[in-house]
Design an enzyme around this catalytic site. Structure first.
Site, PDB file in Angstrom:
ATOM      1  N   LYS A  60       0.890  -1.210   0.082  1.00  0.00           N
ATOM      2  CA  LYS A  60      -0.080   0.004  -0.027  1.00  0.00           C
ATOM      3  C   LYS A  60       0.978   1.335  -0.087  1.00  0.00           C
ATOM      4  O   LYS A  60       2.117   1.378   0.126  1.00  0.00           O
ATOM      5  CB  LYS A  60      -0.905   0.166   1.199  1.00  0.00           C
ATOM      6  CG  LYS A  60      -0.283   0.019   2.597  1.00  0.00           C
ATOM      7  CD  LYS A  60      -1.244   0.102   3.744  1.00  0.00           C
ATOM      8  CE  LYS A  60      -0.445   0.088   4.987  1.00  0.00           C
ATOM      9  NZ  LYS A  60      -1.273  -0.059   6.206  1.00  0.00           N
ATOM     10  N   TYR A 108      18.289  29.054   8.455  1.00  0.00           N
ATOM     11  CA  TYR A 108      17.014  29.759   9.004  1.00  0.00           C
ATOM     12  C   TYR A 108      16.961  29.728  10.589  1.00  0.00           C
ATOM     13  O   TYR A 108      17.239  28.906  11.220  1.00  0.00           O
ATOM     14  CB  TYR A 108      15.606  29.247   8.610  1.00  0.00           C
ATOM     15  CG  TYR A 108      15.331  29.609   7.116  1.00  0.00           C
ATOM     16  CD1 TYR A 108      15.185  30.839   6.798  1.00  0.00           C
ATOM     17  CD2 TYR A 108      15.172  28.361   6.119  1.00  0.00           C
ATOM     18  CE1 TYR A 108      14.892  31.453   5.285  1.00  0.00           C
ATOM     19  CE2 TYR A 108      14.831  28.776   4.843  1.00  0.00           C
ATOM     20  CZ  TYR A 108      14.646  30.136   4.459  1.00  0.00           C
ATOM     21  OH  TYR A 108      14.478  30.369   3.246  1.00  0.00           O
TER      22      TYR A 108
END
Length: 373
Positions: free
Chosen positions: A35, A261
């Site tokens: 899946k 950042y």
């Protein structure tokens, strides 16, 4: 020249892991769970690779989450039985279930009623889902005998009846709740003389008493260790995906200078910082903390600074040979054979391997190795 980030998929490792799952449960059939696009690895390519195993070793069936995933496999030429783990989502899907020769789970009263009202040309193989303690999908244990009897009394609609449930804690070191679920399901299967499918990846590796008629290995097929405390069986798994890129820039910074950042990482010494073409826009987890391991030229080096959309930065001060163009492995196997297991990376991201593997985005090309023609 194309961007250097790629997900290398080792189909030989996939086949090794599937055969290893079979070896852990020699008395059981092994349903191969593919899946979520085979946990991000490519469902059609993985199914083809497993179907190419010798007849005695190949999966007797695959498992997916939805009709759309099953359709993709059929369109890709996969002819093996496919089980819909969540069954249908609306009654109209039964026509496609029949047309594609699928097996289906039945976990809810409305699914049961839809199936019993349907008139297929051939009966549909049914796996009855039981809620043995997970409280997610399935009929309550006490309701199952009546549901089973209704299905058994409808041979034109249902055939090949199995019982199925799912462990909530098979990966945990404390076996208490897992054992309680096991006892409930074994008693139910015995009372109904029903074939049982209970063992997921961790139970396949660590709970031989739970193997039953079927096991259903999932994440272990892709080389991730699902156990809270690894054992000898889980340590034998091989990584299937290697997420690899290259250094695209280098710089030297002084003590006290920051990277990335928010200036989260600050140099404590003169440092060499390498910028790598990989970021959260590719699926690498933005929550990775400073110190998350990577491999540069086969050596472990730490993440330094926050992950950006298209790039991340690592501290290569102690790897003299690191330079522009050097290989960087975010997880998986380096060119020299050194392995960085995805489970270790996941722990640094406060997540699990499943989210990293299924999170690798389509802009990252998959490159397959270990041909299956």
């Amino acid at each position: 020249m194309s961007r250097p980030l790629v997900a290398d998929i080792d189909l030989d490792a996939l086949r090794h892991n599937y055969c290893h799952a079979r070896a852990q449960a020699p008395g059981s059939h092994a349903l191969a769970v593919i899946k979520a696009d085979a946990y991000g690895h490519g469902s059609v390519a993985c199914a083809r690779a497993l179907e190419a195993l010798p007849a005695a070793e190949r999966p007797p069936a695959f498992a997916v989450a939805s009709l759309e995933e099953a359709e993709t496999l059929r369109e890709g030429g996969i002819r093996s039985p496919i089980l819909l783990l969540e069954g249908i989502f609306e009654a109209a899907e039964l026509e496609a279930v029949e047309a594609l020769s699928l097996w289906m789970a039945v976990h809810s009263e409305w699914q049961l009623e839809a199936l019993l009202a349907y008139r297929p040309a051939r009966p549909i193989p049914v796996w009855l889902k039981v809620d043995s303690g997970m409280h997610r999908l399935g009929f309550p244990v006490e309701a199952v005998p009546q549901v089973w009897a209704r299905l058994a009394a409808a041979p034109d609609q249902a055939t090949g009846l199995h019982l199925m449930s799912h462990f909530a804690t098979a990966d945990a070191a404390d076996p208490g709740e897992c054992r309680r679920q096991l006892v409930r399901m074994q008693a139910l299967a015995e009372a109904l003389s029903a074939p049982l499918c209970l063992a997921n990846s961790p139970a396949t590796l660590a709970w031989p008493e739970a193997h039953g008629a079927w096991v259903r290995p999932g994440v272990m097929l892709y080389g991730s260790d699902p156990l809270e405390v690894p054992n000898s069986a889980s340590r034998a798994l091989q990584p299937v995906m290697t997420l690899r890129s290259r250094i695209i820039a280098m710089r030297e910074i002084s003590p006290g200078e920051a990277v990335g950042y928010g200036r989260r990482w600050v140099a404590a010494r003169p440092s060499r910082i390498a910028t790598v073409a990989c970021g959260y826009g590719d699926g690498y987890d933005r929550h990775a903390v400073d110190g998350t391991p990577t491999l540069v030229a086969g050596q472990r080096v730490p993440l330094a600074g926050k992950v950006s959309m298209d790039m991340l930065t690592v501290d290569v001060t102690d790897v003299a040979e690191a330079d522009i163009g050097s290989e960087v492995v975010l997880w998986g196997r380096a060119a020299d054979g050194t392995v960085l297991f995805i489970d270790e990376v996941a722990r640094h991201c406060d997540t699990i391997s499943y989210t990293l593997l299924t999170g690798v985005l389509p802009r990252v090309p998959r490159r397959y190795h270990g041909g299956f023609d």
